[in-house]
Design an enzyme around this catalytic site. Structure first.
Site, PDB file in Angstrom:
ATOM      1  CG  ASP A 158       1.130  -9.435  -3.066  1.00 32.45           C
ATOM      2  OD1 ASP A 158       0.294  -8.856  -2.360  1.00 32.45           O
ATOM      3  OD2 ASP A 158       1.261 -10.673  -3.106  1.00 32.45           O
ATOM      4  N   GLY A 186       0.615   2.165  -2.073  1.00 32.16           N
ATOM      5  CA  GLY A 186      -0.729   1.579  -2.108  1.00 32.16           C
ATOM      6  C   GLY A 186      -0.849   0.278  -1.335  1.00 32.16           C
ATOM      7  CB  ILE A 244      -5.618   3.179  -1.873  1.00 31.48           C
ATOM      8  CG1 ILE A 244      -6.055   1.994  -1.005  1.00 31.48           C
ATOM      9  CG2 ILE A 244      -5.125   4.365  -1.056  1.00 31.48           C
ATOM     10  CD1 ILE A 244      -7.142   2.261  -0.050  1.00 31.48           C
ATOM     11  CE1 TYR A 282       7.319  -8.254   5.740  1.00 28.86           C
ATOM     12  CE2 TYR A 282       7.855  -9.856   7.431  1.00 28.86           C
ATOM     13  CZ  TYR A 282       8.097  -8.659   6.812  1.00 28.86           C
ATOM     14  OH  TYR A 282       9.117  -7.862   7.263  1.00 28.86           O
TER      15      TYR A 282
HETATM   16  C1  FAD Z   1      11.866  -6.189  -0.922  1.00 30.29           C
HETATM   17  C2  FAD Z   1      10.682  -6.017  -0.024  1.00 30.29           C
HETATM   18  C3  FAD Z   1      10.841  -5.384   1.205  1.00 30.29           C
HETATM   19  C4  FAD Z   1       9.755  -5.183   2.048  1.00 30.29           C
HETATM   20  N1  FAD Z   1       9.924  -4.524   3.227  1.00 30.29           N
HETATM   21  C5  FAD Z   1       8.857  -4.273   4.017  1.00 30.29           C
HETATM   22  C6  FAD Z   1       8.971  -3.525   5.213  1.00 30.29           C
HETATM   23  O1  FAD Z   1      10.058  -3.090   5.593  1.00 30.29           O
HETATM   24  N2  FAD Z   1       7.865  -3.309   5.950  1.00 30.29           N
HETATM   25  C7  FAD Z   1       6.635  -3.772   5.558  1.00 30.29           C
HETATM   26  O2  FAD Z   1       5.655  -3.532   6.253  1.00 30.29           O
HETATM   27  N3  FAD Z   1       6.494  -4.487   4.438  1.00 30.29           N
HETATM   28  C8  FAD Z   1       7.568  -4.735   3.658  1.00 30.29           C
HETATM   29  N4  FAD Z   1       7.400  -5.446   2.496  1.00 30.29           N
HETATM   30  C9  FAD Z   1       6.059  -5.937   2.149  1.00 30.29           C
HETATM   31  C10 FAD Z   1       5.265  -4.854   1.439  1.00 30.29           C
HETATM   32  O3  FAD Z   1       4.864  -3.853   2.343  1.00 30.29           O
HETATM   33  C11 FAD Z   1       4.023  -5.472   0.830  1.00 30.29           C
HETATM   34  O4  FAD Z   1       4.382  -6.461  -0.098  1.00 30.29           O
HETATM   35  C12 FAD Z   1       3.150  -4.412   0.163  1.00 30.29           C
HETATM   36  O5  FAD Z   1       1.848  -4.925  -0.007  1.00 30.29           O
HETATM   37  C13 FAD Z   1       3.711  -3.983  -1.162  1.00 30.29           C
HETATM   38  O6  FAD Z   1       2.978  -2.919  -1.698  1.00 30.29           O
HETATM   39  P1  FAD Z   1       3.098  -2.594  -3.265  1.00 30.29           P
HETATM   40  O7  FAD Z   1       2.175  -1.501  -3.547  1.00 30.29           O
HETATM   41  O8  FAD Z   1       4.559  -2.439  -3.570  1.00 30.29           O
HETATM   42  O9  FAD Z   1       2.679  -3.962  -3.807  1.00 30.29           O
HETATM   43  P2  FAD Z   1       1.553  -4.428  -4.924  1.00 30.29           P
HETATM   44  O10 FAD Z   1       2.020  -5.777  -5.352  1.00 30.29           O
HETATM   45  O11 FAD Z   1       1.311  -3.407  -5.941  1.00 30.29           O
HETATM   46  O12 FAD Z   1       0.270  -4.559  -4.008  1.00 30.29           O
HETATM   47  C14 FAD Z   1       0.211  -5.380  -2.863  1.00 30.29           C
HETATM   48  C15 FAD Z   1      -1.240  -5.659  -2.499  1.00 30.29           C
HETATM   49  O13 FAD Z   1      -1.919  -4.437  -2.259  1.00 30.29           O
HETATM   50  C16 FAD Z   1      -2.964  -4.244  -3.213  1.00 30.29           C
HETATM   51  N5  FAD Z   1      -2.911  -2.846  -3.672  1.00 30.29           N
HETATM   52  C17 FAD Z   1      -1.844  -2.221  -4.205  1.00 30.29           C
HETATM   53  N6  FAD Z   1      -2.157  -0.961  -4.496  1.00 30.29           N
HETATM   54  C18 FAD Z   1      -3.453  -0.771  -4.158  1.00 30.29           C
HETATM   55  C19 FAD Z   1      -4.328   0.329  -4.243  1.00 30.29           C
HETATM   56  N7  FAD Z   1      -3.938   1.500  -4.747  1.00 30.29           N
HETATM   57  N8  FAD Z   1      -5.602   0.178  -3.812  1.00 30.29           N
HETATM   58  C20 FAD Z   1      -6.007  -1.020  -3.322  1.00 30.29           C
HETATM   59  N9  FAD Z   1      -5.212  -2.089  -3.209  1.00 30.29           N
HETATM   60  C21 FAD Z   1      -3.935  -1.983  -3.633  1.00 30.29           C
HETATM   61  C22 FAD Z   1      -2.639  -5.201  -4.334  1.00 30.29           C
HETATM   62  O14 FAD Z   1      -3.799  -5.557  -5.064  1.00 30.29           O
HETATM   63  C23 FAD Z   1      -2.017  -6.347  -3.602  1.00 30.29           C
HETATM   64  O15 FAD Z   1      -3.005  -7.145  -2.997  1.00 30.29           O
HETATM   65  C24 FAD Z   1       8.485  -5.655   1.651  1.00 30.29           C
HETATM   66  C25 FAD Z   1       8.331  -6.294   0.422  1.00 30.29           C
HETATM   67  C26 FAD Z   1       9.406  -6.476  -0.411  1.00 30.29           C
HETATM   68  C27 FAD Z   1       9.227  -7.180  -1.716  1.00 30.29           C
END
Ligand code: FAD
Ligand code: NAG
Ligand code: NAG
Ligand code: NAG
Ligand code: NAG
Ligand code: NAG
Ligand code: NAG
Length: 523
Positions: free
Chosen positions: A105, A172, A231, A466
């Site tokens: 995030d 997720g 999820i 984002y």
């Molecule tokens: C280096 C980098 C590159 C990226 N590239 C892209 C890209 O190419 N395309 C794109 O679309 N996005 C991209 N992103 C953004 C990314 O998709 C989002 O930040 C996404 O929310 C990250 O998911 P996470 O599970 O890793 O994050 P987390 O920090 O674990 O979760 C993000 C959010 O989702 C919620 N969440 C997580 N898991 C669950 C679950 N199981 N159930 C309910 N809620 C949940 C969390 O509470 C939080 O609000 C990028 C981010 C980074 C840091």
């Protein structure tokens, strides 16, 4: 790419962090901790799947580093029953729950906040079951995109999945928040390729698409998971990719006509063959011919075909870039992921299974949508501003193709037809400290302000994945709805209304909440 070390981390803001972890579990940990919440968890977990726990108290400066270190460790729910117990007990003991899958995030919303909370980490729920016969896969929330891609390619050289370009992003957060990648012009968003889901709701019920109903399924395919439940997994539809695809990365400085090329890119990239995705990155580098700084344009592309067809397509449609056969790399779709992640393409593809992101950095991101091409004068001005600010980067991702065909109401993600491309504002820095942090965050805000005449208005749209707290923060009190609407219409436009209705119905007391969650309707 780097990890997320949110600038808002302040030890004083963090009170309690309960981490569920198999490695630190012991009966004494549960009983010595003066915490009925832990008792409740133990009480609610099935004896066949004992719940693990560990407590950190945050009353000294080491806490943020503890938190940081824990992000790299294994902390987690091991079984669906642990998720169910967490939801039930958190409500009983009035604790805020943070859900974390990949931890990517942009604002740290999955593990930082200003009230007492605990983190439910989904890291261990990460199985990936690929079925090539039906061209589908079940992927659990804690899997990373790199793992998903690797497991698909392990079974088939001609299947892939249209999701994000960063391999350490978690399923997720990524899928629940929309998700785009470099095949979006051909296959749409990640959520356009999701066909089922498993989720635990506020009552602790494990639901699938059929039992949750179409409204809730719609909401968790782009409206963000953290407003609706936890999820557990998604069922995804695989897409066909050629065995050999082509990538390139070509750079041009201002002295090499970058403005004219960028101008043409605007006409070409959102309209060209759907098999071709050309990302355009704008940054500032030392000039080789001059003591001053110069703007640099980098074009990074994925073509779902061979290099010969690509070069001939580019010669016809985009000769200004001067793409040569020698700029092209023919490779597998899986290797193209390595290339797009800025990793040397000769590295073993197993690097995609590495969940550790690259070295720790601080970052800030913002987004915008462009609906009309920008004039050459406009581009020159933007370049000038970039050079003046030096340390900010723009990334432009072209839309069009399949993105423009899917109705804006099909999923909560509304930014479809009418958008030429999305802008990502990017600032990364390595030094901690308020002054440095303010400086870099300011850069992105100044640029964002500067871009106002060139981007969407009323509302000024932004991409939910984002996450950008500059767009508004919800204190989740009496003004929940009013505060939520401020950022909600930017992320979701007219779909915000339906998200609020669904939220109000399934989680009326707003248990699942964060700084930018979907609010409930005022009563
Ligand atoms: C280096 C980098 C590159 C990226 N590239 C892209 C890209 O190419 N395309 C794109 O679309 N996005 C991209 N992103 C953004 C990314 O998709 C989002 O930040 C996404 O929310 C990250 O998911 P996470 O599970 O890793 O994050 P987390 O920090 O674990 O979760 C993000 C959010 O989702 C919620 N969440 C997580 N898991 C669950 C679950 N199981 N159930 C309910 N809620 C949940 C969390 O509470 C939080 O609000 C990028 C981010 C980074 C840091
Ligand atoms: C555990 O559960 C039982 C039965 O549901 C209940 O009677 C007991 O009070 C619970 N104990 C705790 C510590 O929550
Ligand atoms: C404070 O931090 C130190 C490490 O720097 C640690 O040993 C100590 O236990 C911490 N104190 C509390 C109360 O957490
Ligand atoms: C750019 O030039 C400055 C001096 O003007 C120098 O300090 C810096 O290291 C240079 N950066 C690169 C990447 O060469
Ligand atoms: C260096 O760049 C500046 C600004 O773009 C320009 O005005 C100047 O003429 C350049 N000098 C040389 C020697 O190319
Ligand atoms: C990638 O790695 C290979 C082998 O180590 C090396 O020869 C090549 O120069 C590297 N390429 C880049 C762009 O760093
Ligand atoms: C950032 O911007 C704020 C308000 O615009 C200003 O007060 C502050 O001095 C700026 N900080 C830096 C480091 O530029």
């Amino acid at each position: 790419m780097g990890v997320i070390s949110p600038h808002r981390i302040q030890p004083s803001m963090l009170l309690i962090l309960v981490l569920l972890s198999i490695f630190t579990f012991s009966a004494s940990a549960a009983t010595s901790a003066d915490n009925t919440f832990l008792h409740c968890l133990v009480n609610h977990s099935e004896s066949s799947h004992p719940i693990a726990s560990a407590v950190f108290t945050a009353n000294n400066d080491s806490f943020s580093s503890v938190l940081q270190a824990q992000i790299k460790n294994l902390l987690t729910a091991l079984h669906v029953s642990h998720v169910q117990a967490s939801i039930i007990c958190a409500q009983k003991h009035n604790l805020l729950m943070k859900i974390r899958s990949g931890g990517h995030d942009y604002e740290g919303a999955s593990y930082v906040t200003s009230t007492p909370f605990f983190v439910l980490d989904m890291f261990q729920l990460r199985s990936i079951e690929v079925d090539i016969d039906t061209e589908t896969a079940w992927v659990q929330a804690g899997a990373t995109l790199g793992e998903v891609y690797y497991r698909i390619a392990e079974k088939s050289k001609t299947h892939g999945f249209p999701a994000g370009v960063c391999p350490t992003v978690g399923v997720g957060g990524h899928i629940s928040g929309g998700g785009y990648g470099n095949m979006m012009r051909k296959y749409g968003l990640t959520v356009d390729n999701v066909i089922d889901a498993q989720m635990v709701d506020v009552q602790g019920r494990l639901l699938d698409r059929k039992s949750m109903g179409e409204d809730l399924f719609w909401a968790i395919t782009g409206g963000g998971g953290s407003s609706f439940g936890v999820i557990i997994s998604y069922k995804i539809k695989l897409v066909r990719v050629p065995e050999t695809i082509t990538v390139f990365r070509v750079t041009k400085t201002l002295e090499q006509n970058a403005i004219d090329i960028a101008y043409k890119w605007q006409q070409v990239a959102p309209a060209i063959d759907n098999d071709l995705f050309i990302r355009f990155i704008l940054d500032v580098v030392n000039s080789t011919t001059n003591v001053t700084k110069t703007g640099r344009a980098t074009f990074v592309a994925l073509f779902l075909g061979d290099s010969k067809s690509l070069v001939s397509l580019m010669n016809e449609k985009f000769p200004e870039l001067g793409l040569k056969q020698s700029d092209c790399i023919e490779t597998s779709w899986l290797r193209s992921v390595v290339f797009f992640a800025d990793i040397n393409i000769t590295e073993p593809v197993e690097i995609l299974l590495d969940r550790q992101p690259q070295p720790l950095i601080y970052l800030k991101r913002k987004s915008d949508y462009v609906e009309k091409p920008i004039s050459k004068e406009g581009l020159e001005g933007i370049w000038k501003k970039m050079i003046e600010l030096e340390n900010a980067v723009f990334q432009f991702n072209p839309y069009g193709g399949r993105m423009a065909e899917i109705p804006s109401t099909a999923t909560p993600f509304p930014h479809r037809a009418g958008n030429l491309w999305k802008i990502q504002y990017k600032a990364d820095w390595k030094q901690a400290g308020k002054e440095v942090t303010d400086h870099y965050i300011n850069l992105t805000r100044i640029l964002h302000e500067y871009m106002t005449p060139f981007v969407s208005k009323n509302p000024r749209e932004a991409f939910y994945n984002y996450k950008d707290l500059d767009l508004g923060i919800n204190h989740n009190g009496k003004n929940n709805y009013v505060e939520g609407k401020v950022y909600g219409v930017k992320y979701f436009k007219d779909n915000f209304k339906r998200l609020v209705e669904i939220k109000t119905r399934i989680d009326p007391h707003n248990f699942f909440r964060d700084e930018q969650s979907i609010p409930t309707l005022p009563y």
